[in-house]
Every structure is written in C-alpha cells, then in structure tokens.
Design a protein around this motif. Structure first.
Motif, PDB file in Angstrom:
ATOM      1  N   ILE A   1       0.903  -1.196  -0.028  1.00 43.91           N
ATOM      2  CA  ILE A   1      -0.017   0.178   0.151  1.00 43.91           C
ATOM      3  C   ILE A   1       0.934   1.321  -0.140  1.00 43.91           C
TER       4      ILE A   1
ATOM      5  N   PHE B   1      -1.755   9.639  -4.656  1.00 44.53           N
ATOM      6  CA  PHE B   1      -1.729   8.350  -5.260  1.00 44.53           C
ATOM      7  C   PHE B   1      -0.983   8.032  -6.490  1.00 44.53           C
TER       8      PHE B   1
ATOM      9  N   SER C   1      -2.732   4.593  -9.109  1.00 49.39           N
ATOM     10  CA  SER C   1      -4.016   3.839  -8.339  1.00 49.39           C
ATOM     11  C   SER C   1      -5.005   4.967  -8.247  1.00 49.39           C
TER      12      SER C   1
ATOM     13  N   VAL D   1      -9.056   2.162  -4.456  1.00 50.50           N
ATOM     14  CA  VAL D   1      -8.122   1.744  -3.411  1.00 50.50           C
ATOM     15  C   VAL D   1      -9.359   1.797  -2.112  1.00 50.50           C
TER      16      VAL D   1
END
Length: 357
Positions: free
Chosen positions: A201, A273, A276, A281
């Motif tokens: 992540i 981000f 993404s 997400v």
C-alpha cells in the motif's frame, strides 16, 4: 373526565378512548431462569433482553408474545409468533386483557420503555413504574385496524432490509471474485488487460495523520472521526479524493471522500496516489481484514507502517476504473435502498406519534 384522543384516526372510528393503568391493559412479568448449561437445542426460541439468540426443547409461553429487555439491553421490543421461552433477562406480556396483541406491540413501541430504566451501571427496567402509568387506547376493532395498517408498513420495511442485505451479500461475493482475479474485465476492444502487480500500500499512496480541530473556527469543511461526521471548520487537511481508515477504535470502516476535509487524530487520510485510483483503493480497503492487522490488545489500533506494508493486487488504471465503476453502481443501489428504509422508518415514527395518545 374527558379522555385524550389521537391526532390521526381512521374515519369510521369516533368513539372515546378507554383510560386504564398499564397493568390493566397488558401487564409485564419477569422471564424464567434458564442457565446456558441447561439449554437443550430445540425448536422453541429463547428470548433474551436483546432478542432471540438461542433455542430450547421446551417453551414457557404460547404465541403470540411480546418481549422486552429487563436487564442490560432495555426498551427493544420483540413480537414473537411462535411458542417461546422468555429468559429471566427479559419481561413479557402475561395477559393481553382482550386487546389485539399486535396493537399492544405497537403501543409499547410508542410508549418508549427506555425512559423507565434505572441503575447507574447495568440498566434495569422496573415494571412497577411502567404498570403505574395511565394510558388511553381504543376499541378492539380500532386496535385491529391500526395494527394491520402498521404491520403493512413493517412488512415493507422488512422487504427493503432483505433487499439491502441481498445487495450487500452480492457485492461481497463480487469483490471476492474481483480481487482474487477469478472475475476479470476486458478492455474496450474485448482484450484482456495486462497482468496485475503485487505492491505494498505504501508504494501506491501516502498516509496522512488527522489532527485536533478545536483551535479552528466554524466553517463549511467537514471534520470526520472514526464515528463519522463531527462538525464543520474553516480549514482543511486535504483537498480532493481521499480514502480514510481508522487509526484507533473503529479500524475496519474505510470511508471515501471527495472535497475539502479535516480528520481527527483517530482517523488516517490518504493522498498522493501513484498509478492507483482513490475509488479503487476504497474498495481494496473494504476487502482487507483490518482486524487481522490490529496492533493492540485493548482498543484496536493501526499504525502507518503497518498499513504501508500490506500487500495488495494492483491492476492497470483502466481496469481499476472498470472495477471501481462497477462496484460504485452496486453501492448506489444499496444507498438508494438505505434511503428508502430511512424514509419509511421516519414515516412509521410519525404514524406512531399521531395514532397513539
């Protein structure tokens, strides 16, 4: 003495309401002792203060019945349509005194038994305080019509709640298939998208920490905590799309937001981000078992470093878009049904205020 009348009645009824004490209308009695060790699984529901959670091979009361919490959880009402065992943590209606049982259920719903709770620790409902109250109620015929009408409202509510539950289960199943790559989308030409990458992540976004807001002035920027919207201020921590996740307390309820936002110190927000989409997400965060990553033995908590190390599957941005758009449509349907449920609940609440004295 002139009796009170409700503000809303069916036009064919105009007789005066009767006036009695609650114990002369539908008295309550403590349930029966039944230790967990003595329960034998059977077909008869055991009704506790918070509802049915066990069954037994014997019953104490013939249906229909009305049960409410006596100790612990008080004020919630349960209409039982099969022979049952009221647990000693509950109170049950022992005698309907010739009144229509379902009307009695709605009467107690409007009556708000929570206000009779006592005790500074575990709340307890004192039935004697309830029994002493003077009440007004109509004839059996009018009771029946009121109860049948309100039951139709409850039936509509039940159908909507079932629809919402089915949509949520459908979404859960679809998400499992999507994020395990059992189900894949095609591109605009009907071809497969490129393979997914496994990333942490922390590789695809940055995590910001919430802060105290009490030094700020009132404004139009929402302040969120793990429990939802708290207030509005005149400054922001983040602008644009973000996905929030709890740092402490409620750590498993991600939230998507687009706009100016401020979060308190128990709620992380995400930003910057990289390859993404925030909405993608958001759905990935919904699929993560956050409790598995809990770092505390007491109040649940997460740290930035723990979140950043979690590995996830990351498809190309075009495929992320398709996944997010598809799941968003399901969310819109769920939200629509949720709104309908809220509207009917408010409608029912209004009816109870108008149709009961």
């Amino acid at each position: 003495m002139e009796t009170l009348q409700p503000k809303l009645r069916f036009p064919e009824f105009n007789g005066k309401y009767k006036n009695k004490r609650v114990d002369d209308f539908a008295p309550l009695q403590r349930g029966f002792d039944l230790p967990i060790t003595k329960m034998v699984k059977g077909k008869f529901p055991v009704v506790f203060s918070n509802g049915i959670s066990k069954t037994h091979n014997e019953f104490k009361v013939k249906a229909p019945g009305i049960v409410t919490g006596r100790s612990g959880t008080i004020g919630n009402l349960f209409y039982i349509e099969e022979d049952f065992w009221p647990h000693n943590t509950s109170l049950w209606v022992t005698d309907f005194k010739g009144n229509f049982p379902k009307y009695v259920y709605y009467f107690y719903d409007k009556f708000d038994l929570k206000r009779f709770g006592t005790g500074s620790g575990v709340p307890t409902l004192n039935r004697n305080d309830v029994h002493n109250q003077q009440i007004y109620f109509p004839s059996l015929e009018e009771q029946t019509k009121i109860a049948i009408f309100l039951s139709s409202v409850d039936e509509k509510l039940s159908l909507l709640k079932e629809k919402k539950s089915l949509l949520e289960e459908y979404k859960k199943g679809i998400m499992q298939k999507l994020f395990s790559k059992v189900l894949r989308f095609k591109d605009g030409n009907g071809n497969d998208f490129e393979d997914w990458e496994v990333k942490s992540i922390g590789d695809i976004l940055s995590i910001g920490s919430g802060r105290d807001y009490k030094h700020l002035n009132l404004g139009n920027v929402p302040v969120y905590g793990t429990g939802g919207l708290m207030t509005y201020v005149d400054s922001f921590l983040h602008q644009g799309e973000t996905v929030c996740i709890g740092r402490k307390g409620t750590i498993d309820k991600p939230m998507y937001f687009n706009g100016d936002i401020w979060t308190v110190d128990t709620l992380f927000y995400t930003h910057t981000f990289i390859d993404s989409l925030p909405k993608y997400v958001f759905y990935v965060f919904q699929s993560i078992n956050w409790k598995k990553h809990n770092e505390a033995s007491g109040v649940p908590s997460l740290s930035k470093s723990t979140i950043e190390k979690i590995s996830i599957n990351v498809p190309s941005v075009p495929e992320q878009t398709k996944i997010a758009d598809f799941l968003s449509v399901i969310d819109e349907k769920i939200e629509l049904v949720s709104t309908q449920i809220e509207e009917i609940q408010e409608y029912k609440k209004g009816l109870l205020q108008l149709m009961f004295v």
